[in-house]
Scaffold this motif. Structure first.
Motif, PDB file in Angstrom:
ATOM      1  N   ALA A  74       0.814  -1.220   0.000  1.00 58.93           N
ATOM      2  CA  ALA A  74       0.000   0.000   0.000  1.00 58.93           C
ATOM      3  C   ALA A  74       0.846   1.268   0.000  1.00 58.93           C
ATOM      4  O   ALA A  74       0.686   2.124   0.868  1.00 58.93           O
ATOM      5  N   PRO A  75       1.733   1.427  -0.981  1.00 63.69           N
ATOM      6  CA  PRO A  75       2.535   2.651  -1.033  1.00 63.69           C
ATOM      7  C   PRO A  75       1.697   3.817  -1.526  1.00 63.69           C
ATOM      8  O   PRO A  75       0.998   3.713  -2.535  1.00 63.69           O
ATOM      9  N   VAL A  76       1.751   4.935  -0.828  1.00 65.50           N
ATOM     10  CA  VAL A  76       0.979   6.123  -1.212  1.00 65.50           C
ATOM     11  C   VAL A  76       1.868   6.971  -2.118  1.00 65.50           C
ATOM     12  O   VAL A  76       2.610   7.829  -1.666  1.00 65.50           O
ATOM     13  N   ARG A  77       1.770   6.742  -3.417  1.00 67.36           N
ATOM     14  CA  ARG A  77       2.627   7.448  -4.365  1.00 67.36           C
ATOM     15  C   ARG A  77       1.815   8.266  -5.373  1.00 67.36           C
ATOM     16  O   ARG A  77       2.333   8.648  -6.422  1.00 67.36           O
ATOM     17  N   ASP A  78       0.553   8.535  -5.060  1.00 69.27           N
ATOM     18  CA  ASP A  78      -0.282   9.468  -5.813  1.00 69.27           C
ATOM     19  C   ASP A  78      -1.088  10.237  -4.774  1.00 69.27           C
ATOM     20  O   ASP A  78      -2.179   9.834  -4.381  1.00 69.27           O
TER      21      ASP A  78
END
Length: 460
Positions: free
Chosen positions: A242-246
């Motif tokens: 769950a990487p928050v990259r947006d």
């Protein structure tokens, strides 16, 4: 999901549940003054005058430490090491190093990136693993994040691995900063690999990375920056959940959700990085919005989520959300924290929930596509757990964290196995839950047996 999975899920999901949502009130302050609490005096964190003379990853000083709930037969150290700050100038960070006294196999290193999600030093692992978070909170959290960090460390230690838990925000305690957390992680690996009491094999040491949510942001930056910044490191795999990259998509998705308190946290963190962003976003915030954002800069993630459940952008802003997001300064800073287009050379296990409310799946799909097009070997698992429905008393983000952990750990164990076959190509699967796959189900029992004792803290 198995009963065991449900028990672990309940523990991990409760990390982000507000203790008393019915009584959570807006902060009373109305000014935009942001004053972070001064860290407690500790000479260990002091930087030398000749910091620039140290090479990245060099150990500046070390000390043995005692964790609040130490695992058995482990020595624990903290290393202050040279790294690189957000502007590219010399900086420093601290990593907490757990070294098993009798590892059963070859020396290996797991770098576990905790989901710190705060800009306060006393929220970083180097402090919370020793002291906990209780002093921060006006309302006690049901489970403190150091307990979860110890769980994951304990699972790695049970494999005979040395475990490093870096303060990936660095001495300046950043969050959501582009590139810098990756440099801090990589330099922490360099420091651990060269630290003689760890007994590792220098840059030949096989290294795995692991992180979820805020920890996944740091882990993803680390594997993207590694080919150019630290190509000598032997990173055999990275599990990134769950990487928050947006960030624009994340702000829209978490709007009004149980974990909506991450909205003011994120705005406050970026404001710390950029005075121009701080001035611009302040102009769009209501007085109460300004107060909420400023207050998040004084607390750890637990307190911020407890104080701000179900936060809504339309309650924080005095203009429509899309108008604020279209502002050139805001758009520029959010984009700088987005998908970089850089492709890791290390294999990546990427996982996220299809109905994820914090890290929208479409953005993770794009990240996987970016890695695959660049030649990165990727195993991407899209968890089809159900969404959180109104009144938003459930978090899919937390449920995926719990359900997907054993399969991610099984993949890390495979990559850390001596002589493991090279991983090639991209394998993308959408599944009801990886906890129901053969590898996930097989790993659950052993993972719980190894990890859950790390959550017990008899001293608090």
């Amino acid at each position: 999901m198995t009963v065991t999975a449900g028990l672990l899920g309940a523990a991990l999901v409760s990390i982000v549940m507000p203790t008393n949502p019915a009584t959570a009130q807006p902060n009373s302050a109305s000014s935009w003054e942001i004053v972070e609490p001064a860290p407690p005096p500790d000479d260990f964190y002091e930087l030398p005058a000749d910091l620039a003379s140290y090479r990245p990853g060099a150990v500046i000083r070390s000390r043995p430490v005692q964790l609040a709930a130490p695992p058995a037969r482990v020595t624990t150290w903290q290393l202050l090491y040279r790294s690189t700050g957000m502007s590219g100038a010399p900086a420093a960070a601290v990593t907490t190093l757990l070294v098993p006294l009798d590892p059963p196999g070859p020396h290996r290193l797991l770098s576990y990136q905790a989901a710190v999600d705060s800009t306060v030093r006393t929220c970083a692992p180097s402090y919370t693993l020793l002291h906990g978070e209780s002093a921060d909170s006006t309302e006690p959290a049901p489970i403190e994040t150091p307990s979860v960090d110890r769980m994951f460390a304990a699972a790695g230690l049970a494999q005979g691995w040395t475990v490093a838990i870096p303060d990936h925000g660095g001495i300046d305690n950043r969050f959501l900063t582009p590139r810098q957390p990756g440099w801090a992680v990589l330099d922490g690996i360099r420091a651990a690999a060269a630290f003689a009491p760890a007994g590792l094999a220098g840059t030949d040491t096989p290294v795995a990375l692991w992180g979820y949510s805020g920890g996944a942001i740091a882990s993803s930056w680390a594997v993207e920056e590694q080919p150019g910044y630290a190509p000598e490191l032997n990173i055999v795999g990275a599990a990134i959940g769950a990487p928050v990259r947006d960030l624009p998509a994340a702000l829209r998705s978490v709007d009004g959700a149980l974990l909506g308190g991450l909205i003011p946290v994120g705005l406050g963190a970026i404001s710390k990085d950029s005075a121009e962003f701080a001035r611009t976003v302040a102009g769009y915030l209501t007085p109460d919005g300004q107060a909420r954002v400023a207050e998040t800069r004084r607390h750890c993630v637990q307190q911020n989520l407890t104080s701000n459940p179900w936060s809504r952008l339309d309650q924080l802003l005095r203009v429509p959300v899309e108008q604020a997001l279209a502002d050139p300064v805001i758009a520029r800073e959010l984009a700088a924290r987005g998908i970089s287009g850089r492709s890791p050379t290390a294999p990546v296990y990427l996982y996220n929930g299809v109905n994820e409310e914090v890290a929208p799946i479409a953005a993770t799909d794009r990240l996987a596509d970016s890695y695959c097009r660049g030649g990165t070997p990727v195993a991407y698992r899209r968890e089809e757990l159900p969404p959180a429905l109104p009144p938003q008393t459930f978090t899919t983000h937390g449920a995926v964290y719990a359900a997907a952990t054993p399969a991610a750990f099984a993949w890390l164990k495979q990559r850390m196995t001596p002589g493991a076959a090279p991983m090639v190509g991209c394998d993308i699967q959408s599944l009801p839950s990886t906890s129901a796959t053969p590898e996930g189900a097989a790993e659950f029992g052993s993972f719980l047996a190894d990890a859950l004792p790390g959550a017990v803290n008899p001293g608090r």
